[in-house]
Structure formats: structure tokens, C-alpha cells
Design a protein around this motif. Structure first.
Motif, mmCIF file in Angstrom:
data_model
loop_
_atom_site.group_PDB
_atom_site.id
_atom_site.type_symbol
_atom_site.label_atom_id
_atom_site.label_comp_id
_atom_site.label_asym_id
_atom_site.label_seq_id
_atom_site.Cartn_x
_atom_site.Cartn_y
_atom_site.Cartn_z
ATOM 1 N N TYR A 14 0.839 -1.197 0.000
ATOM 2 C CA TYR A 14 0.000 0.000 0.000
ATOM 3 C C TYR A 14 0.873 1.245 0.000
ATOM 4 C CZ TYR A 14 -3.949 -3.011 1.136
ATOM 5 O OH TYR A 14 -4.916 -3.985 1.101
ATOM 6 N N ARG A 15 0.564 2.145 -0.922
ATOM 7 C CA ARG A 15 1.119 3.498 -0.868
ATOM 8 C C ARG A 15 0.063 4.369 -0.199
ATOM 9 N NH1 ARG A 15 2.226 5.903 -6.502
ATOM 10 N NH2 ARG A 15 4.437 5.405 -6.313
ATOM 11 N N THR A 27 -5.301 5.407 -0.346
ATOM 12 C CA THR A 27 -4.276 4.384 -0.537
ATOM 13 C C THR A 27 -4.305 3.898 -1.982
ATOM 14 O OG1 THR A 27 -5.747 2.538 0.048
ATOM 15 C CG2 THR A 27 -4.505 3.566 1.846
ATOM 16 N N GLN A 28 -3.162 3.435 -2.453
ATOM 17 C CA GLN A 28 -3.057 2.686 -3.697
ATOM 18 C C GLN A 28 -2.500 1.313 -3.327
ATOM 19 O OE1 GLN A 28 -0.712 6.048 -5.247
ATOM 20 N NE2 GLN A 28 -1.635 5.570 -7.240
ATOM 21 N N GLN A 29 -2.924 0.289 -4.061
ATOM 22 C CA GLN A 29 -2.584 -1.071 -3.664
ATOM 23 C C GLN A 29 -2.204 -1.913 -4.864
ATOM 24 O OE1 GLN A 29 -5.057 -4.230 -4.233
ATOM 25 N NE2 GLN A 29 -5.632 -4.400 -2.076
ATOM 26 N N ILE A 30 -1.164 -2.745 -4.691
ATOM 27 C CA ILE A 30 -0.851 -3.784 -5.666
ATOM 28 C C ILE A 30 -0.551 -5.072 -4.911
ATOM 29 C CG2 ILE A 30 0.030 -2.274 -7.493
ATOM 30 C CD1 ILE A 30 2.877 -2.999 -6.552
ATOM 31 N N ALA A 80 6.282 2.407 -10.372
ATOM 32 C CA ALA A 80 5.599 2.661 -11.644
ATOM 33 C C ALA A 80 4.287 1.895 -11.713
ATOM 34 C CB ALA A 80 6.507 2.272 -12.811
ATOM 35 N N GLU A 81 4.269 0.681 -11.162
ATOM 36 C CA GLU A 81 3.018 -0.077 -11.151
ATOM 37 C C GLU A 81 1.998 0.570 -10.218
ATOM 38 O OE1 GLU A 81 1.386 -4.670 -10.776
ATOM 39 O OE2 GLU A 81 3.525 -4.233 -10.565
ATOM 40 N N LEU A 82 2.456 1.061 -9.088
ATOM 41 C CA LEU A 82 1.569 1.774 -8.173
ATOM 42 C C LEU A 82 1.004 3.032 -8.839
ATOM 43 C CD1 LEU A 82 3.425 1.464 -4.761
ATOM 44 C CD2 LEU A 82 1.053 0.778 -5.180
ATOM 45 N N ARG A 120 0.072 3.409 -11.704
ATOM 46 C CA ARG A 120 -1.032 3.071 -12.612
ATOM 47 C C ARG A 120 -2.309 2.703 -11.867
ATOM 48 N NH1 ARG A 120 3.501 0.707 -15.360
ATOM 49 N NH2 ARG A 120 3.121 -1.319 -14.400
ATOM 50 N N GLU A 121 -2.225 2.586 -10.553
ATOM 51 C CA GLU A 121 -3.395 2.203 -9.769
ATOM 52 C C GLU A 121 -4.174 3.421 -9.301
ATOM 53 O OE1 GLU A 121 -4.511 -0.952 -9.186
ATOM 54 O OE2 GLU A 121 -2.924 -1.500 -10.613
ATOM 55 N N THR A 122 -5.487 3.316 -9.336
ATOM 56 C CA THR A 122 -6.360 4.382 -8.837
ATOM 57 C C THR A 122 -6.368 4.391 -7.317
ATOM 58 O OG1 THR A 122 -7.765 4.157 -10.792
ATOM 59 C CG2 THR A 122 -8.698 5.319 -8.890
ATOM 60 N N GLY A 123 -6.260 5.560 -6.737
ATOM 61 C CA GLY A 123 -6.286 5.673 -5.284
ATOM 62 C C GLY A 123 -7.667 5.389 -4.724
#
Length: 325
Positions: A148-149, A210-213, A315-317, A319-322
């Protein structure tokens, strides 16, 4: 605001006996923990109660109250929806478990204690270190982890100064003990994950989004290592001698041929990492006989990407929607 990611950076030490502060590398700390180094100021070793310990980098941007909310923070968890907005720790308890806990009154009290715990966020390095520590020490091998960012609410109030790591022996912090009324976030010196960095104890209301991968999710550039590893594991299985009797004997405390070969294949990768992450990486990279060789090899390459090419992960994060809380 992102900070540079460097698992191998130098750490500040502060001697509790003579007050000397200086910078060392991780190899020095490894020798220190084996009583093979001493404080250059007073000569004490790690065996002394007042021996040097890691301390905060005076140039850490998180020391500035007004910058804390501008920085991005990180967390790793096996929860796919961390942090839950309406957290109910008792929701999944069975009736049998509730009875063993003493009934609904005791369950309610336990749930309230769980809700009173602080959340933790830290540097990218601390988040990855946390995942590896859990795999190594808390039986989370094979669990799906998420990175998580975390972005904070801009108007948060930050507790003045910073604390020595307030976590108890299981890593818990009671939020009200470190964030009194009117305070949203407390900084603390992390001793265990990314030692010397500042982490935060905070409540859900301090998190804006948060952003999550799922991790490890990147194959990265393995220069063909995964293909070679798969061939080696299949060869180990094909050429291993048939165990006596009708069942394999390596289930009784000895490594199967594939597990043994996987350990040999992962060992040189571990040597590319900072010394304080090698054992935990080897634990995370351990082969399970229920795994397919290709899945294991890609997983190991993904772990290396987290540690050696974090910009791919960021970079992958990106691309993720918060997700707002």
C-alpha cells in the motif's frame, strides 16, 4: 513526495555511554551484533546495556512537521482491503470461539482493544522489510501480500518530536498512548524494519487515500534466471534416487531434491542483498513441494524486483487508482 529508496544506505549510531554519533554501513552493524566491533568513542561492545543503537538521520525529511503529510508512506499486509473503514475484529469469530473467549461481553472488550491499536506506515524499505519479517517469523510463507502506498490528510496534526519505537513484543501500539487528543500522527524511530528510519503510528482518520498492488507481481529483468531455475528443479526431480519404500523419505526433516536445489539457486541471489535482509529473503524464497517450479521461480524474481528495482514497483503503483477512506 517520494523519497529515494536505498536498502543499503548508511545508518546513524548513537552511543548511550559516551554520546558519540557516527555513520556505519550494514556490514558494520552485522559485525557489531556479533560483538566483533566496538564504539570508536569509548570502546563498548553490543554486550553493554548502554551500547550504541541506530538513531534518526538528522537529514530525514520526516523530521519536519509540515513535511510529514506531504510524504508518501508505505505498508504491507495480507489484507486486501487495508485499512478497513468499519473495522470489526469480532465479525468472523465463530460461536464456539466466542464461548471460549468468555462470551459476548469479553468478546466486545477484546474487539474494542483491537480497534484501539494504532496503524503503522513507514518507508518503502520498512514496508518490504515488514513483509519479509512476517514470512520469516510469523508463518506467513505462501500468504498473498499487498503493498500500500499511503497518502495522509493534509491537515493532520503531528506530535512534536519523535518517540523510541513504542511497539510491544508483538508490534502493537495503543493509539491513545502515543496520540493524545488533538494529535493525529506520532513519529517513532523504527528499530526493526528499515532500522533508523522514522515510521508513523496513526489512526484511520489520518489516512486520505491508498493505492494497492499485489506483491510480488513483477517479473522484472531476470536475465534468464527463472528459465534456468525451472530446468534445474525439473532435473533435480528427474534425477533424484527413488526413496526406499512407497513414500518419499524427505518428508521427515530432510529436504526434497527440489527444495534442496531451490535453496542452492536462491543463495547467490541472497548474496546480492544487504546483509540484514539475506536470511529473511532465503526464508521467503524457500521452495514448497506443492509449488510448480515456474511459479516459484517467477515469485523469487518478483521478490528480487521489490528489493533491487523498486522503481518498477512504484511505476506499477502509479497506474493504480487511489482509494479514499
Amino acid at each position: 513526495m517520494e523519497r529515494p529508496i536505498d536498502f543499503s544506505r548508511g545508518r546513524y549510531l548513537l552511543c548511550g555511554q559516551c554520546g558519540r554519533r557516527w555513520v556505519v554501513d550494514l556490514d558494520w552493524i552485522d559485525r557489531w551484533e556479533q560483538a566483533r566491533e566496538f564504539c570508536p568513542g569509548c570502546g563498548v561492545t553490543c554486550e553493554v546495556a548502554t551500547a550504541p543503537r541506530v538513531t534518526v538521520d538528522p537529514d530525514d525529511p520526516a523530521l519536519a512537521d509540515e513535511v510529514v503529510a506531504e510524504l508518501v508512506w508505505y505498508h504491507t499486509s495480507t489484507q486486501s482491503d487495508w485499512p478497513k473503514h468499519d473495522f470489526n475484529p469480532a465479525a468472523e469469530l465463530t460461536q464456539e470461539t466466542r464461548l471460549r473467549m468468555g462470551g459476548d461481553h469479553h468478546v466486545a472488550a477484546w474487539a474494542e482493544r483491537q480497534r484501539a491499536k494504532a496503524l503503522h506506515v513507514g518507508t518503502y524499505e520498512a514496508a518490504i522489510h515488514n513483509m519479509l519479517r512476517r514470512i520469516d517469523h510469523q508463518a506467513d510463507h505462501g500468504s498473498q501480500f499487498y503493498l500500500y502506498r499511503v497518502r495522509l490528510v493534509p491537515s493532520i496534526t503531528v506530535r512534536e518530536g519523535w518517540l523510541i519505537d513504542p511497539s510491544d513484543f508483538v508490534g502493537d501500539v495503543v493509539l491513545g498512548e502515543v496520540c493524545p487528543p488533538g494529535v493525529d500522527v506520532a513519529r517513532y524511530l523504527n528499530y526493526h524494519e528499515d532500522p533508523g528510519a522514522l515510521s508513523l503510528a496513526l489512526g484511520r482518520s489520518a489516512i486520505a487515500s491508498t493505492q494497492q498492488i499485489a506483491i510480488p507481481s513483477l517479473s522484472g529483468d531476470d536475465s534468464g534466471w527463472a528459465d534456468v531455475a525451472v530446468d534445474e528443479l525439473e532435473l533435480a526431480a528427474a534425477t533424484s534416487p527413488s526413496p526406499a519404500g512407497s513414500r518419499p523419505t524427505w518428508g521427515r526433516g530432510t529436504a526434497s531434491p527440489k527444495r534442496g536445489r531451490a535453496r542452492e539457486l536462491a543463495a547467490p541471489l541472497a548474496q546480492r542483498l544487504p546483509v540484514n535482509l539475506r536470511r529473511q529473503f532465503e526464508a521467503a524464497a524457500a521452495f514448497d513441494d506443492s509449488q510448480q517450479p515456474e511459479a516459484w521461480a517467477r515469485y523469487v524474481v518478483g521478490l528480487m524486483s521489490l528489493l533491487l528495482t523498486p522503481q518498477r514497483v512504484l511505476a506499477e503503483l502509479d497506474r493504480e487508482t487511489g482509494r479514499g477512506l
